[in-house]
Design a protein around this motif. Structure first.
Motif, PDB file in Angstrom:
ATOM      1  N   ASP A  19       0.632  -1.160   0.045  1.00 14.71           N
ATOM      2  CA  ASP A  19       0.032   0.075   0.096  1.00 14.71           C
ATOM      3  C   ASP A  19       0.856   1.177   0.050  1.00 14.71           C
ATOM      4  OD1 ASP A  19      -2.726   1.386   0.063  1.00 14.71           O
ATOM      5  OD2 ASP A  19      -1.750   2.105   2.157  1.00 14.71           O
ATOM      6  N   ASN A  27       2.903   1.642  -3.300  1.00 17.03           N
ATOM      7  CA  ASN A  27       1.963   2.012  -4.398  1.00 17.03           C
ATOM      8  C   ASN A  27       1.261   3.844  -3.973  1.00 17.03           C
ATOM      9  OD1 ASN A  27       1.946  -0.241  -5.907  1.00 17.03           O
ATOM     10  ND2 ASN A  27       0.151  -0.991  -4.802  1.00 17.03           N
ATOM     11  N   LYS A  28       0.964   3.991  -2.833  1.00  8.80           N
ATOM     12  CA  LYS A  28       0.695   5.312  -2.642  1.00  8.80           C
ATOM     13  C   LYS A  28       1.606   6.363  -3.018  1.00  8.80           C
ATOM     14  CE  LYS A  28      -3.785   4.712  -0.689  1.00  8.80           C
ATOM     15  NZ  LYS A  28      -3.942   3.939   0.602  1.00  8.80           N
TER      16      LYS A  28
END
Length: 177
Positions: A94, A97-98
């Motif tokens: 997460d 990707n962020k």
């Protein structure tokens, strides 16, 4: 003095840091996997400003490389789930990707290879993962590429932990990190 970024680190909410993301040429998520242990800080240790010595938690840091060569530690967090490897892999993916990271670097020895497998199973391409194994001081260059072999079918890097820490401290002292 080295903590000079204009935002506070909030381990659970990195929206302020995400606004800064695109000014960096490269972004890397660095993972230092924890080995477990007692993740609680005793009241006595807390009052005295110390921590328990048995704590070994996973630490994450997003680093960004500016066009002028300076490296900022954009965001950081310690995960309090040292035995939940799947959940840690999900958090890493997460964050990766962020922040639109280019690579994920991690300590590859021990349970690192298992966690790398979970990251790949969660969708992170193997060529975006930089496995790092620490070696004893002065055993080789500060960082050395180790190509895959029949016995060890994974490319990885070795890092002289002592010299890399000394270089990192010098970078912080000189304002390059």
């Amino acid at each position: 003095k080295a903590s000079s970024l204009p935002w506070d680190n909030n381990p659970r909410d990195y929206s302020n840091q995400l606004q800064q993301r695109d000014k960096y040429v490269y972004r890397v998520l660095a993972c230092d996997w924890g080995g477990g242990g007692d993740a609680k800080i005793s009241r006595k240790a807390s009052r005295e400003g110390g921590i328990e010595t048995k704590i070994s938690l996973t630490a994450l840091a997003v680093l960004g490389w500016l066009p002028n060569g300076r490296i900022d530690v954009i965001w950081g967090r310690r995960l309090l789930t040292p035995h939940d490897h799947m959940a840690e892999a999900a958090v890493c993916l997460d964050v990766y990707n962020k922040f639109n990271c280019d690579f994920l670097a991690h300590d590859y020895a021990g349970a690192g290879s298992l966690r790398e497998t979970f990251l790949c199973q969660h969708g992170l391409p193997l060529d975006k993962i930089l496995p790092i194994a620490y070696v004893r001081a002065a055993a080789s260059n500060v960082m050395t590429f180790k190509p895959a072999t029949d016995i060890h079918p994974r490319n990885y890097y070795t890092v002289d932990k002592t010299r890399s820490l000394l270089l990192s401290c010098a970078g912080i002292k000189t304002g390059r990190i």
